[in-house]
Scaffold this active site. Structure first.
Site, PDB file in Angstrom:
ATOM      1  N   MET A   1       2.344   1.687   1.734  1.00 23.74           N
ATOM      2  CA  MET A   1       2.013   0.284   1.812  1.00 23.74           C
ATOM      3  C   MET A   1       0.600   0.120   2.355  1.00 23.74           C
ATOM      4  SD  MET A   1       5.524  -1.769   2.327  1.00 23.74           S
ATOM      5  CE  MET A   1       6.905  -1.347   1.253  1.00 23.74           C
ATOM      6  N   CYS A   2       0.379  -0.506   3.498  1.00 23.05           N
ATOM      7  CA  CYS A   2      -0.975  -0.807   3.959  1.00 23.05           C
ATOM      8  C   CYS A   2      -1.040  -0.718   5.476  1.00 23.05           C
ATOM      9  CB  CYS A   2      -1.409  -2.212   3.524  1.00 23.05           C
ATOM     10  SG  CYS A   2      -1.177  -2.552   1.755  1.00 23.05           S
ATOM     11  N   ARG A   3      -2.247  -0.824   6.014  1.00 25.35           N
ATOM     12  CA  ARG A   3      -2.504  -0.907   7.450  1.00 25.35           C
ATOM     13  C   ARG A   3      -3.502  -2.027   7.673  1.00 25.35           C
ATOM     14  NH1 ARG A   3       1.300   1.552  10.147  1.00 25.35           N
ATOM     15  NH2 ARG A   3       2.223   0.289   8.497  1.00 25.35           N
ATOM     16  N   ASN A 113       1.200  -6.542   4.881  1.00 29.44           N
ATOM     17  CA  ASN A 113       1.697  -5.195   4.635  1.00 29.44           C
ATOM     18  C   ASN A 113       3.177  -5.310   4.315  1.00 29.44           C
ATOM     19  OD1 ASN A 113       2.162  -2.369   4.596  1.00 29.44           O
ATOM     20  ND2 ASN A 113       2.802  -2.436   6.737  1.00 29.44           N
TER      21      ASN A 113
END
Length: 281
Positions: A1-3, A113
């Site tokens: 996913m993301c940060r 996120n």
């Protein structure tokens, strides 16, 4: 996913937060310790507020953050007291500039996120719920941007927790109608230039990691020799996908199903529950 990272407080060079810490966001783009993916190289974005401007500035690129010279150049020369930064790991949508966070509408910034599970099955249903006057402004193909425009439709400018609660409830309602057991996974941040709201929620009750920094005065008492703490105000706060370092007492997990507000005069933490009628009073 993301940060991602949200910063609010004493104006600082973006590089002080994005590059300098031991486990900075740039380091997390290569070596995430708590994310679903170790590497977050499908684009990045930074957005910041400056004095005497009506909207935040946004820089978004499709390459990885760790090798981008433009990001380094901007971060070492731009100073802001409220900014967002995000490194992306795509959950299936295209790697393109319009899919990079943060997203912007007027004074508002938004980054996320997580994912809407089964988004491809009911993207149209959600898009049709967006205010027709706002719909033409959707530029990309991500679930995150649709979530933003749903929140705008539901009154983000008037009451962010209420708007996000209604957005989340709609995603779950439509997702369940399409047979998705756990439709929503989100940690997200939204800002209007003065305040930051940060949310942690998932339909299954196992949300992605999110932390907020301890109050600066308490950290000074714990670490009187930490020089960097003398240069920032007591109301400086960060919200991060994962801690930026190992300083003892510096980081606190955002509770499951909750949201926090960073604002002048004092921060606040509240329970969060999706509701088509909005957030509970």
């Amino acid at each position: 996913m993301c940060r991602w990272i949200a910063y609010s407080g004493t104006p600082v060079l973006l590089s002080q937060v994005l590059f300098k810490p031991e486990h900075s966001l740039i380091d997390q783009s290569l070596h995430s310790r708590m994310g679903v993916e170790t590497t977050n190289g499908d684009g990045f974005g930074v957005g910041w507020y400056a004095r005497d401007t009506d909207t935040p500035a946004v820089l978004r690129e499709i390459g990885p953050a760790w090798s981008n010279r433009n990001l380094s150049e901007v971060a070492h020369h731009v100073r802001s007291g409220l900014f967002f930064a995000h490194v992306r790991a795509s959950t299936g949508t295209a790697v393109q500039q319009t899919n990079c966070h943060p997203f912007r509408h007027g004074r508002w910034m938004w980054m996320h996120n997580g994912a809407i599970s089964g988004f491809h099955l009911f993207r149209r249903d959600l898009a049709l719920a967006v205010d027709p006057a706002l719909y033409p402004e959707i530029e990309g193909s991500t679930d995150s941007e649709v979530m933003f425009f749903l929140a705008l439709t539901f009154g983000l400018a008037e009451n962010p927790p209420d708007a996000v609660a209604r957005m989340a409830a709609l995603v779950e309602k439509v997702g369940h109608a399409h047979g998705i057991r756990h439709p929503l996974q989100m940690t997200l941040a939204v800002a209007d230039g003065e305040r930051v709201w940060a949310f942690r929620y998932s339909s299954e009750g196992r949300s992605r990691s999110l932390y907020f920094s301890t109050k600066v005065d308490a950290l000074r008492a714990l670490h009187p020799d930490a020089a960097f703490l003398r240069d920032i105000s007591d109301d400086t706060r960060l919200v991060v996908s994962e801690p930026l370092g190992a300083l003892s007492g510096a980081w606190n997990e955002v509770p499951e199903s909750s949201f926090g507000i960073i604002q002048p005069g004092g921060d606040a933490l509240h329970a969060f529950r999706p509701s088509l009628q909005g957030a509970p009073a």
